[in-house]
Motif scaffolding. Structure first.
Motif: not given
Length: 423
Positions: A28-53
């Motif tokens: 529907e036309a009234d939803l099109i302005p919001y479609i870019n909501t679907l085209k990018r992630p809200k939040r992306a977290l990259i973490v370093d995970v060090p462990i002792v082998m």
């Protein structure tokens, strides 16, 4: 490397974006302005995970948690341990979870996570250390009301138990609802292991009714005989369908009169694959696609149904137990041939649905019987099939396109009604 570059140049993410673009003209036309909501992630977290082998060396692993969309509720999606895990894959998987939870009308958004690691190369103690450190690193953004991880490729119930315990230790009290797919005695749900395969069967049963395909004596071929494929095969067999062909990594077996699925399950449990099953003939793997069948259940890997295979496939109904088993051009061929495809975002959503039940049970500390869970699962899956089928009839499109239309409508209406903060 910038996130924008990563987004623009990745195949999985581009595939998802193409799917959204294909749906846009139906909205529907009234939803099109919001479609870019679907085209990018809200939040992306990259973490370093060090462990002792175990040998005392320190190794670093890269981990991710992406929350694609939280408009309809907390994030929901698995944790993947695999050598090929990278940001773009996790982004695409999180977006597809957004679609899947919306198709089932679950009160969730989509999320996904993972660590770039080969878990088979780690000892049990190293795997536990990795899991606990990763959980501590992503703990600021997960939680029962924020984002609820679950098992995925390379992870299992034990790993979810470690995640739950680590998060609970950080919070100072037991928080069972932070993950799903846990061992039953730690707040896991009955029926979870077989839920995805059951969902494949239930959706297949409902769509078969709509296209006047009798399940009794119908011929079923199953690719992949793990939890999903074997459970779907068992339930179809129980409903008097004939499972005539099964394929997995060990080979392809065939019996024109139907395989004894219960015995085949026992054989696979003992030997690790379908190959060598008595009362069956071995056929070439390529011949799987030429078998006379009414129902095909691709429940193994992505990208199995090519346009070439779609041209000659003899099935009337395709039930996508795996994620992404059908290439887009093959989808078009199947549509032209009037072969109905029940898309993965609907067909294999039984797992996330029972994960939702697990979360609800954890939040209330009140647990249901397996019969109650199956009855609730069947009800939600049947309703979802009806919703998607009606949308497909209304828009004169395939069930896959209809599922995406329905999901995008639900997500974007939630975004519109919530508004944009601060306005």
């Amino acid at each position: 490397m910038s996130l924008s570059y990563e987004i623009e140049n990745n195949g999985a993410w581009q595939t998802y974006l193409a799917q959204v673009d294909r749906v846009a003209p139906y909205l529907e036309a009234d939803l099109i302005p919001y479609i870019n909501t679907l085209k990018r992630p809200k939040r992306a977290l990259i973490v370093d995970v060090p462990i002792v082998m175990d040998d005392g060396a320190i190794q670093h692993f890269e981990g991710y948690r992406v929350q694609h969309n939280l408009s309809r509720g907390p994030g929901k999606g698995g944790i993947r341990y695999h050598p090929d895990v990278e940001l773009n894959e996790v982004m695409a998987l999180s977006a597809w979870m957004t679609i899947k939870t919306a198709v089932l009308n679950l009160p969730y958004g989509g999320a996904k996570g993972g660590i770039r690691v080969d878990p088979k190369k780690l000892s049990a103690r190293e795997l536990e250390r990795l899991t606990r450190r990763f959980t501590s690193e992503i703990s600021p953004i997960i939680g029962p009301q924020n984002d609820i991880p679950a098992p995925d490729v390379g992870t299992n119930a034990d790993i979810m138990g470690w995640m739950m315990d680590t998060y609970s230790s950080i919070k100072g009290h037991t928080v069972t609802g932070v993950v799903t797919g846990k061992p039953v005695h730690l707040g896991g749900s009955l029926g979870r292991v077989r839920a995805t395969g059951r969902g494949v069967f239930v959706t297949g049963l409902e769509v078969a009714k709509k296209i006047n395909l009798s399940i009794e004596n119908s011929r079923v071929a199953v690719q992949g005989f793990g939890n999903v494929g074997s459970e779907a095969a068992y339930l179809f067999n129980k409903a008097n369908a004939k499972v005539v062909c099964a394929q997995d990594h060990t080979g392809t077996i065939f019996n024109d009169d139907g395989l004894d699925v219960k015995s085949l399950q026992e054989h696979v449990a003992q030997t690790g694959g379908v190959a060598g099953f008595p009362d069956s003939s071995k056929i070439e793997d390529a011949e799987f696609w030429n078998v006379e069948m009414d129902i095909l259940v691709p429940a193994a890997l992505e990208g199995q149904i090519t346009a070439e295979r779609a041209q000659t496939l003899k099935a009337k109904l395709v039930l996508e137990g795996a994620n992404g088993p059908t290439y887009p051009d093959a989808d078009d061929v199947l549509g032209q041939r009037n072969i109905i495809v029940v898309p993965d975002v609907l067909c294999n959503a039984g797992g996330v649905t029972v994960s939702y039940f697990e979360w609800v049970q954890d939040m209330s500390s009140y647990f249901w019987t397996e019969d109650e869970i199956n009855a609730r699962l069947d009800k939600l899956m049947i309703q979802a099939v009806d919703d998607v089928w009606k949308k497909a009839q209304e828009k004169s499109c395939t069930m896959r396109t209809a599922a995406y239309i329905l999901a995008c409508e639900r997500i974007l209406k939630a975004r519109k009604e919530r508004g944009i903060f601060p306005g």
